[in-house]
Design a protein around this motif. Structure first.
Motif, short mmCIF file in Angstrom:
data_model
loop_
_atom_site.label_atom_id
_atom_site.label_comp_id
_atom_site.label_asym_id
_atom_site.label_seq_id
_atom_site.Cartn_x
_atom_site.Cartn_y
_atom_site.Cartn_z
N VAL A 46 0.84 -1.20 0.00
CA VAL A 46 0.00 0.00 0.00
C VAL A 46 0.88 1.25 0.00
O VAL A 46 0.65 2.19 -0.77
CB VAL A 46 -0.95 -0.01 1.22
CG1 VAL A 46 -1.70 1.30 1.29
CG2 VAL A 46 -1.90 -1.17 1.11
N ARG A 47 1.91 1.24 0.85
CA ARG A 47 2.76 2.44 0.99
C ARG A 47 3.46 2.76 -0.34
O ARG A 47 3.38 3.88 -0.83
CB ARG A 47 3.79 2.19 2.11
CG ARG A 47 4.87 3.23 2.21
CD ARG A 47 4.35 4.57 2.65
NE ARG A 47 4.13 4.62 4.08
CZ ARG A 47 3.44 5.60 4.68
NH1 ARG A 47 2.90 6.55 3.96
NH2 ARG A 47 3.27 5.60 5.99
N VAL A 48 4.10 1.74 -0.93
CA VAL A 48 4.86 2.02 -2.15
C VAL A 48 3.91 2.19 -3.34
O VAL A 48 4.05 3.13 -4.13
CB VAL A 48 5.89 0.90 -2.41
CG1 VAL A 48 6.64 1.18 -3.70
CG2 VAL A 48 6.86 0.80 -1.25
N GLY A 49 2.94 1.28 -3.46
CA GLY A 49 2.07 1.32 -4.63
C GLY A 49 1.21 2.56 -4.68
O GLY A 49 1.16 3.26 -5.68
N PHE A 50 0.52 2.87 -3.56
CA PHE A 50 -0.42 4.00 -3.57
C PHE A 50 0.27 5.30 -3.24
O PHE A 50 0.08 6.29 -3.91
CB PHE A 50 -1.54 3.76 -2.55
CG PHE A 50 -2.62 2.87 -3.04
CD1 PHE A 50 -3.69 3.38 -3.74
CD2 PHE A 50 -2.56 1.51 -2.82
CE1 PHE A 50 -4.69 2.56 -4.20
CE2 PHE A 50 -3.55 0.68 -3.27
CZ PHE A 50 -4.61 1.21 -3.97
#
Lengths: 162, 672
Positions: B259-263
Motif C-alpha cells: 500500500v505504501r509504495v504502490g499507492f
C-alpha cells in the motif's frame, strides 16, 4: 438408461402374487397399537443365511410384504418389531439383548425359522447360547428350515392385521 | 502535547529496557519482566498509532544516526494504523508469553530478542526513508528468525523451518532492495517525500518494474502465492506467542509495504498492477484455505489461514487500485477500508487462535488434531477462546471477519457496473473467490474446533489436559474482547480506518459511516452487526426455550446410546480431522492432488486372511512441488557445476583474480 428402465417397468407390469385373504386374529396386545404399520429391524443372531434368503424373497417383488404395511428399517430405534433369525450364538447374545432394549415400546419379537425357535441342528453346540426365547421374550414364531416366504408374509400380516 | 511522540518515546524506552532485562534478570523473574515490558511497548505503540490515525503527525530526522543513510521517521495515518495493530497484537502476545515461555522459551536469547522484535514491528510502518525502512525490515526478519529458532534443540523440524524462512525472507528482501533502489536512483535522495516527488517523472516501464519487485518482496512477507512456502513451516514451529506476533502482526507489514509504495510513493500506477495484485490475492485466498481445510496440524492450519486472509486483504487492495485508476475514488476508499478493516480483524482473531492453539500445545504437547479432542472438560477457557476465534475467522454473521468480508464483497459488486472489459471479467471472479473462501473457512474452522476440542479425547495427553496459567488466559481474554468488539461494533474502528483509506484513495468522503449501523457512502448498503447478533441470539434462545417446552411434555427417558449392540463406543470411532476433510478433498481432488497408498498384507497360509492394512495419505503443497522443486534442483545442479571451478588450489584462485582484473582493465580501455 432411465428410459430403458421405464420401458422395462412398463413391459414387466406387476409380478406380485395375488394377496391371500387377510388374517383372522391379531398376534398380541401390541399389534393394535401399531395400527397396521410395522417397521421391522432384522437381527441375524447366528443364522446360516437360509432364512435371510427367504426374508429377502418375502420383501421382493413376488411376495411383496410391504403392501401389507411391513417395512424393513436400518436401526432398532426406528423399529416396532425385531425379526430374529438363527440360534443365538454367544457372540450375538449381548448384541441381541441390547437391540431389544434399544427398540422403543410397544415392541414385538418375531423368531424366524427352526433355529430361532429351538436351535435347530445347532442345538447343544458349544457356540450357541440358546434359542431366541432364552434371550429375549418372543411374540411370534415361524417354523421351517428355512420357512417359506408365504409363511413369513403370513406372520407379518398377523402383526399388521392387513 | 503530541501523543504520537509520547507513545513512540515510551515504546522505544520500554522496548530497549525489556531487551536489557531479558539479558540481565535471572531466570525466575525473566519471563514476567520481559513480558510486562513488551506489553508496555505494545500498548505505547497502540497509543501512538491511534493518535496518528486521529490526525496527529510526528516526524524525526537524524541524518547522522545511521552511517550514509541516516534515520528518518514519520508517522502518518496509514503508518499509524499498522502501528496500532502491531502494538495491540504485541501487547496481548507479550502478556500471554509470561506464562507460556516459562516452559518453552525462557532462555536469555529469546527473551532479549522478543522486545526487539516488537520494537522493529512498530518502527517499520513509520520509517520514512528507504535506508531506515530497509534496516528495520531486515532487523524485523532477523529478530523473528531468532525467535522461530527458539526450540531448535528440542525438535529437528524447527531448524528446517528456520532455513526455509531465512532463505525466503532474504530473497524477498533482495526483491524489495532492488525495487526501492531502482526507484531511489530516479529521486533526489532516499527519503519518502523525495520519492513521492520523483514518482511523476518515472517512465511506466521503470515504475512497473519497481512495483513488480516490491510486490514480490512484500508478497513473500505476506505469505502470498507462490511465495507462501515458508509461512506454514515457520509459523507453527515458533513458540505460540511468537507465532501470533508473526501471523497477526508481521505479515501485515507486507500489506503495508504494497500500500505504501504502490499507492503513496508511486501514486497509484497502471491498472494492470492492481489486476495482478487482485488475482494473486484471490488465488492465495482460495489455495490457502483449501490447504488449511486439509491440514491436521492445528498451527499449520492457522498458518495457511493467514495466507488466505492476506489473500483477501490483497483482493481489497487490488480492487481499490483498480477503482482508483478508473477514477472512482469513493469506491476505491471503500475497498481499501474493507482491506484495512480485514487487517485489523485478522490480527484480532488470528492472535486469539494462535494463543489458544499454544495453550493446547502447552497442556498436551501436541498440535495434531487427530490426537486431540475432548479438551472441553479439562480446558474450558481455552475451548471458549478457540471457539470464539473460530467463529470470528469464519465469515458468518456474528463473526469478526464477516463485517470486513461483507464490505469487501460490497465494494467488488458495486464496482461491476462501471468497469472496463478486463475489470468486468476479474471482479466477478474475485467475488466468487471470496465467497468460496468464506465457505471453505467455515468448514475448516468447524473441523479445527469440533475435532480438536469437542467429542472424546483421542489420546492420554488430551484426556489429562489441564487449564493454562492465568497470564495465558488473560492474553486470550484480551484478544477475545478485541474480536467481540470488532464483530459487534465495528463502527468504533471504521471511522478511523475510513479516514486512512480515504487519505490513500484521495477522497474526503468517508466510505462508511455509523456506529451501530454501517452505512456505505454513494452506494446503497447498510449493515448492523450488533442488531444482527442480537436477532441471532434472540432466535437461538427462542428455539432452545421452545424445544425445552416441547420436550418437557413426555417424560424424559435415559437410554443407552445405540452403538449397534457392539459398544462401548471408543474415541477411535470419532470423526478425525482427516476424515472430516475427506469429502472436501474428494471434491478438490484435481487441485490438491493427494498421494494415497493402501498396503494390504495377507497371512502366508491364505490370501483371504488379512494380516494388516496400512494406509498412508499425504497432501503435499502442490505449488511447492511444481514451482520450488525444479528451482531447487536447478540451484543444486548449478552448485555442483560451480564446484568444478573451486578445486581448493590457491594458485587457481589467484589466477581467477588476475584474469578478472586484466579482463576488467581491457574492458575499461576498450569502452573508453
Amino acid at each position: 438408461m432411465v428410459l430403458s428402465l421405464w420401458r422395462k417397468i412398463r413391459r414387466t407390469g406387476r409380478v406380485a402374487e395375488p394377496a391371500p385373504p387377510p388374517p383372522d386374529a391379531a398376534a398380541g396386545p401390541a399389534v393394535a397399537e401399531l395400527a397396521g404399520s410395522v417397521q421391522i429391524r432384522h437381527v441375524d443372531a447366528g443364522s446360516c443365511n437360509g432364512c435371510e434368503v427367504e426374508i429377502g424373497s418375502a420383501f421382493g417383488p413376488v411376495y411383496d410384504a410391504e403392501r401389507y404395511g411391513a417395512r424393513l428399517v436400518a436401526a432398532p430405534r426406528h423399529a416396532d418389531a425385531l425379526l430374529v433369525t438363527g440360534p443365538v450364538t454367544r457372540n450375538m447374545a449381548v448384541a441381541l439383548r441390547r437391540t431389544y432394549e434399544a427398540t422403543p415400546e410397544p415392541k414385538v419379537v418375531v423368531a424366524v425359522g427352526d433355529c430361532a425357535r429351538d436351535c435347530g441342528v445347532f442345538a447343544g453346540s458349544y457356540g450357541v447360547a440358546g434359542a431366541v426365547r432364552d434371550v429375549v421374550p418372543v411374540d411370534v414364531e415361524i417354523s421351517g428350515c428355512p420357512p417359506r416366504p408365504e409363511a413369513i408374509v403370513a406372520a407379518l400380516r398377523s402383526l399388521t392385521g392387513r | 502535547m503530541n501523543l504520537v511522540a509520547l507513545g513512540l518515546g515510551a515504546a522505544a524506552g520500554a522496548g530497549v529496557a525489556s531487551a536489557l532485562m531479558g539479558l540481565l534478570v535471572p531466570r525466575p523473574a525473566r519471563a514476567a519482566a520481559v513480558g510486562l515490558g513488551s506489553a508496555v511497548t505494545g500498548a505505547a505503540g497502540v497509543l501512538a498509532g491511534i493518535a496518528a490515525m486521529t490526525g496527529q503527525t510526528w516526524s524525526m530526522a537524524a541524518p547522522e544516526l545511521l552511517p550514509i543513510a541516516g534515520v528518518f521517521l514519520e508517522v502518518d495515518a496509514l503508518g499509524g494504523l499498522f502501528l496500532a495493530v502491531a502494538g495491540a497484537v504485541a501487547a496481548v502476545a507479550a502478556i500471554y508469553g509470561i506464562g507460556y515461555s516459562r516452559h518453552h522459551a525462557d532462555g536469555r536469547a529469546p527473551q532479549a530478542v522478543l522486545p526487539l522484535f516488537v520494537l522493529t514491528l512498530l518502527i517499520v510502518p513509520i520509517a520514512a526513508s528507504v535506508g531506515t525502512f530497509l534496516v528495520c525490515w531486515e532487523l524485523m526478519a532477523l529478530t523473528s528468525l531468532l525467535l522461530v529458532l527458539t526450540e531448535h534443540r528440542r525438535r529437528a523440524q524447527v531448524g528446517e523451518a528456520g532455513r526455509w524462512y531465512a532463505i525466503m525472507t532474504h530473497l524477498g528482501f533482495m526483491a524489495i532492495l532492488i525495487g526501492l533502489l531502482v526507484f531511489t536512483a530516479q529521486a533526489a535522495d532516499d527519503t519518502f517525500p523525495a520519492l513521492r516527488a520523483a514518482a511523476a517523472t518515472l517512465s511506466p516501464a521503470v515504475a512497473g518494474l519497481v512495483f513488480l519487485m516490491i510486490l514480490v518482496g512484500f508478497g513473500s512477507k505476506a505469505g502470498v502465492l507462490p511465495l507462501h512456502a515458508w509461512l506454514p513451516r515457520a509459523h507453527p514451529e515458533a513458540p505460540s506467542h511468537v507465532s501470533a506476533l508473526m501471523s497477526a502482526a508481521m505479515v501485515n507489514a507486507g500489506v503495508y509495504g504494497i500500500v505504501r509504495v504502490g499507492f503513496d510513493l508511486l501514486g497509484g500506477g497502471a491498472r494492470w498492477w492492481w489486476l495482478v495484485v487482485l488475482l494473486l490475492g484471490a488465488l492465495s485466498a482460495v489455495y490457502g484455505i483449501l490447504q488449511a481445510a486439509m491440514s491436521t496440524d492445528v498451527k499449520r492450519l492457522l498458518g495457511y489461514s493467514t495466507t488466505e486472509n492476506m489473500g483477501l486483504v490483497l483482493v481489497g487492495v487490488g480492487a481499490s487500485g483498480l477503482f482508483a485508476s478508473a477514477g472512482n475514488t469513493v469506491l476505491a476508499a471503500l475497498a481499501m477500508a474493507a482491506a484495512l478493516l480485514h487487517v485489523c480483524n485478522h490480527a484480532a482473531f488470528k492472535t486469539l487462535l494462535f494463543l489458544a492453539a499454544g495453550s493446547v500445545l502447552h497442556a498436551t504437547g501436541s498440535r495434531d488434531l487427530d490426537a486431540l479432542g475432548g479438551l472441553r472438560r479439562g480446558m474450558p477457557a481455552t475451548t471458549a477462546a478457540f471457539g470464539l476465534g473460530a467463529l470470528a475467522a469464519s465469515a458468518l454473521p456474528p463473526g469478526t471477519a464477516f463485517v470486513s468480508e461483507w464490505l469487501l464483497l460490497q465494494s467488488l459488486i458495486q464496482g461491476l457496473p462501471n468497469a472496463g472489459i478486463a475489470t468486468s471479467i476479474v471482479l466477478p471472479v474475485a467475488v466468487a473467490a471470496v465467497a468460496l473462501t468464506a465457505g471453505l473457512a467455515v468448514a475448516t474452522f468447524v473441523k479445527a474446533f469440533g475435532v480438536g476440542f469437542l467429542a472424546r479425547p483421542r489420546s492420554d495427553a488430551a484426556a489429562n489436559a489441564a487449564e493454562s496459567p492465568a497470564t495465558m488466559l488473560a492474553g486470550m481474554g484480551l484478544a477475545g474482547v478485541a474480536c467481540v468488539a470488532l464483530a459487534l461494533v465495528p463502527g468504533l474502528a471504521l471511522p478511523l480506518i475510513g479516514r486512512v483509506a480515504g487519505g490513500i484513495a484521495g477522497t474526503q468522503t468517508a466510505p462508511a459511516t455509523g456506529a451501530l449501523t454501517i452505512e456505505l457512502a454513494e452506494v446503497t448498503g447498510t449493515l448492523s452487526p450488533f442488531l444482527l447478533t442480537v436477532a441471532l441470539l434472540a432466535a437461538a434462545v427462542l428455539v432452545v426455550v421452545a424445544l425445552r417446552v416441547a420436550a418437557a411434555r413426555p417424560r424424559r427417558q435415559e437410554a443407552r446410546l445405540w452403538d449397534c449392540g457392539a459398544g462401548p463406543m471408543s474415541a477411535r470411532m470419532e470423526y478425525t480431522a482427516t476424515s472430516f476433510a475427506e469429502p472436501l478433498q474428494r471434491v478438490f481432488d484435481n487441485v490438491v492432488q493427494p498421494v494415497q497408498d493402501v498396503d494390504v498384507t495377507h497371512y502366508q497360509e491364505s490370501r483371504y486372511l488379512v494380516q494388516a492394512v496400512e494406509y498412508r495419505r499425504q497432501i503435499p503443497d502442490r505449488i511447492e512441488r511444481r514451482f520450488y522443486e525444479p528451482v531447487l534442483l536447478a540451484v543444486a545442479r548449478w552448485g555442483r557445476a560451480g564446484r568444478r571451478l573451486a578445486t581448493g588450489s590457491v594458485h587457481r584462485y589467484l589466477g581467477y583474480g588476475f584474469y578478472t582484473l586484466c579482463a576488467l582493465l581491457i574492458a575499461l580501455v576498450v569502452m573508453r
